[in-house]
Design a protein around this motif. Sequence first.
Motif, short mmCIF file in Angstrom:
data_model
loop_
_atom_site.label_atom_id
_atom_site.label_comp_id
_atom_site.label_asym_id
_atom_site.label_seq_id
_atom_site.Cartn_x
_atom_site.Cartn_y
_atom_site.Cartn_z
N ARG C 114 1.33 -1.20 0.07
CA ARG C 114 0.13 -0.19 -0.16
C ARG C 114 0.94 1.70 -0.06
N ARG C 115 1.82 1.09 0.99
CA ARG C 115 3.07 2.77 0.46
C ARG C 115 3.11 2.50 -0.40
N ARG C 116 3.86 1.48 -1.48
CA ARG C 116 4.96 1.63 -2.04
C ARG C 116 2.87 2.63 -3.42
N ALA C 117 2.37 1.72 -3.34
CA ALA C 117 1.38 1.85 -4.39
C ALA C 117 1.13 3.65 -4.17
N SER C 118 0.91 4.01 -2.71
CA SER C 118 0.42 5.63 -2.98
C SER C 118 2.01 6.13 -3.16
N GLU C 119 2.84 5.27 -2.77
CA GLU C 119 4.63 6.80 -3.34
C GLU C 119 4.20 6.79 -4.60
N LEU C 120 3.97 6.28 -5.41
CA LEU C 120 4.02 5.90 -7.19
C LEU C 120 3.03 6.45 -7.06
N LEU C 121 2.05 6.84 -6.93
CA LEU C 121 0.76 7.64 -7.25
C LEU C 121 1.22 9.17 -7.16
N VAL C 145 -1.54 5.73 -14.78
CA VAL C 145 -2.02 5.14 -13.95
C VAL C 145 -1.14 3.36 -14.26
N ALA C 146 -1.31 3.31 -15.25
CA ALA C 146 -0.53 2.85 -16.24
C ALA C 146 1.17 2.78 -16.26
N LEU C 147 1.67 3.68 -16.00
CA LEU C 147 3.10 4.00 -15.69
C LEU C 147 2.88 3.67 -14.75
N ALA C 148 2.62 3.88 -13.28
CA ALA C 148 2.77 3.80 -12.05
C ALA C 148 3.01 2.49 -11.87
N ARG C 149 2.36 1.23 -12.58
CA ARG C 149 1.81 0.14 -12.29
C ARG C 149 2.96 -0.43 -13.06
N ALA C 150 3.62 -0.27 -13.97
CA ALA C 150 4.80 -0.73 -14.82
C ALA C 150 5.86 -0.41 -13.74
N MET C 151 5.95 1.00 -13.02
CA MET C 151 7.39 0.94 -12.04
C MET C 151 6.92 0.54 -10.96
N ALA C 152 5.62 -0.02 -10.45
CA ALA C 152 5.98 -1.13 -9.11
C ALA C 152 6.81 -1.87 -9.05
N ILE C 153 7.17 -2.46 -9.57
CA ILE C 153 7.66 -3.85 -10.28
C ILE C 153 8.89 -4.07 -10.16
N GLU C 154 9.87 -2.38 -10.01
CA GLU C 154 10.79 -1.99 -10.00
C GLU C 154 11.66 -2.72 -11.56
N PRO C 155 10.76 -2.03 -12.40
CA PRO C 155 11.78 -3.19 -13.81
C PRO C 155 13.17 -2.80 -14.37
N ARG C 156 13.02 -3.69 -14.78
CA ARG C 156 14.54 -3.25 -15.13
C ARG C 156 14.88 -2.60 -16.78
N VAL C 157 13.54 -2.54 -17.15
CA VAL C 157 13.62 -1.63 -17.98
C VAL C 157 12.13 -0.96 -18.48
#
Lengths: 294, 283, 348
Positions: C114-121, C145-157
Amino acid sequence: MADPELYPADAYHEHASLAVTERPLARAGLMFVAFAFLAIFLLLPLVVVFEQAFSRGIGAFLEAINEHDTIAAIKLTLLVAVISVPLNLVFGVAAAWAIAKFEFKGKAFLTTLIDLPFSVSPVISGLVYVLLFGASSLLGPWLKMHGIVILFAVPGIVLATVFVTFPFVARELIPLMQEQGTGDEEAALSLGANGWQTFWHVTLPNIKWGLLYGVLLCNARAMGEFGAVSVVSGHIRGMTNTMPLHVEILYNEYNAVGAFAVASVLAGLALVTLVLKTLLELRYGAEIAATRGH
Amino acid sequence: MTTAPAKAGWRFRQPSVIPGFGLTLGFSLAYLTLIILIPLSGLVWRSASLGWTDFWAIATDRRTVKALEISFGTAFIAAAVNVVFGTIVAWVLVRYRFPGRRVIDAMVDLPFALPTAVAGIALTTLYSPKGWMGSLLAPLGIKVAYTPLGIVIALIFIGLPFVVRTVQPIIEEIDKEVEEAAATLGANRFQTIFRVLFPGLAPAVITGFALAFARGVGEYGSVIFIAGNLPYISEIAPLLIVIRLEEYDYAAATAIATIMLALSFLMLLIINLIQSRTRKRYG
Amino acid sequence: MEVRVSNVRKEFDRFPALRDVSLDIKSGELIALLGPSGSGKTTLLRLIAGLERPTRGTIFFGDEDASNRTIQERNVGFVFQHYALFRHMTVADNIGFGLKVRPSAKRPTRAEIRRRASELLDLVQLSGLEKRYPAQLSGGQRQRVALARAMAIEPRVLLLDEPFGALDAQVRRELRRWLREIHDATGHTTIFVTHDQEEALELADRVVVMSQGRIEQIGTADEVYDTPNSPFVYGFIGESSSLPVKVEDGQVWIADRPIGLAAPELTDGEATLYFRPHDIELLDECNGCIAGTVAASRRVAGTRRVELEIGGGRERVEIELPVGHPAAQKSRVAFRPKRWKVFPKVVE
């Protein structure tokens, strides 16, 4: 070679990407479950009908069909369909015209009312006519006085059939005509056609396949209806017995071959309906409203 | 010639150049009233004229209550079974390519096309102790024909296409991007299906359930042969209506029919409410 | 994370969507894949993501060969063209999805998710919308939101497929600037696909121009605009005019006259001259120039576009004139391109 501009997009849809498929084992499992379920619940009953009908050979089958009461039942079934299908056809077209081509108050409510017979038990559909025309009803004594027989006779059977098949054509045409809008009709009118000409030359050609589709489903139900007709028919052999009712009588008399012989005729009719229905969907899918489900 | 200025306020019909409104609407309403509304209101009127005490006596009669329980209970179980298998069938038909797919797809509509009485005697023969299925199940101690289980079997047959045909188009519409999105986020196939796809299918599945259930509650022809029709055990409500009618007990028949109608409408209303709520939220 | 695409070929039903593509992307770069539809740019992006498998060739993430990694293992953030948000989940649940589906050993606690989600928001400037459903958001908000969702997994790319394609022009421009800011703040290696050259040139560190399954040119915005290396890039990026010419003795000729442009590095033969309509000098006298009569003229914003007939009307070419220029119908105009390029005629 296909157009390079378009091809990759098509190819993309043909090749399910890696992320959207199940593993081969899971696929096989799901397909097995689906096929087994369909085989047990749909295919087996159908096979049993024909197997039983011909269990004593083709001679016994033909004999059962040729029986006097059976022929009377076939005739009555055809008669009922010939009366009730056109009635609901005319209603369906009229209702679809009013609902699809015009905006008026209460339209949504009217559309819901048309669907009403689908949510009523067939037995209740028959019961309402018994209550309306039966001896103990308000109309009963008056009908008796004037010698009008509705219940336990052909008129009652037709009425009950009309009731249960009421929505088929209308619910097929309404979404179809709504989608087509009023542009074509307005164009025809602006070119000087009158209302009937517009309908015959413009609207009807546009809806003919959808109409046929609705009629097909309506007819299948009209010929096969059991519960509603059973309540109003009185089960008089050779007189007020439709084919489905005749199946019941023969079955209850332990005449399995006879019952299944008549049943196989009805099943054959159902198969023809399915084939025509599928052909219509394949060839004219775009011109048939997507209302599969009843 | 002048056109009347557009009047604000109540108007029955939006103006249109297309003719035939009066004729078609008039005919439709007259026909609807004659065929559907008058007979149905006759039922309600009859039922209302029964009087509360009589009505209550019939409604709470043990045989009535049992018949209603059996009708609604078996319809519920059959619809639930159809939800599971119907969804699998729809999934296989939409997602997989195999020879004969079109034929199988067409066959799903068989219960719509096959007269219920035909289905009834076929299922009874199939599941009687000597039948193909019955003889397989008998050694396991499972009796189907002439038991409530038989009713469930018949209602599964009747209800299957309702579920398949409601869920199928929704599966066709699933945006592949959504599945791919779940995969890129690390979800395995199982998680994608159960966390992402099925919740999206839920409204369609509920609708399919409701249609199969409503049809099952009222079903008569396919059930009466296989049910055995033992009062209190395998006697369905529609059959009890017929029995009361044959006994000329119109009051009881009317009362049971009214209860059935009311219960069906109530269930459909609840399901509609659930649906409109989910639709509002998910858009 | 560096991404290296090495000699990748992708066929669909034996039709090549990508033919031998190689591309090196530096860690932290913002790369645009630019091309017309059917150029293979989306296929390349999907190959990098693992949504498709290459027919041939290898894709490296850093030093690791990612080709055989499943899409789940690759850990890429993919933003889909139509966002592909999960309709039945709230914004917060959408963003947290990638963390929730991790195996339990690696899954953060619910509070942490939840904390990560609101950080990304916060990062995507949508604080307070946690409880909304996608249907209740505008197009631009869904994109974020789509961008935040993609970044939530700490992607490599981070991979974006036509990220602004479905938005209207105003929102597009805003989001473009905003994406650049996010990229600079987070430093993700980012690759996005677009068919909009303005978007690519404005946003990307380097632009990869693609056509018919091949990479035409890789370079900065300045490089691809000022020194296009192929007729396709000249035609696709910015406005361009072209004329059939001939190269002889290191000079460019039209018909029987040299036009004052030297091309010493080219071999003799048929060729095509490319230049930008606005990048020309007008000449009063013509000894070594392109001259033609005005065939059509139209006003475009602050300039005048003039179509010239060259060589008796066989060829037409468009140039830009100042609004005040007296050129009228049929009048004669002489000019010479300031920046130009000649490509030898491709032998079919």
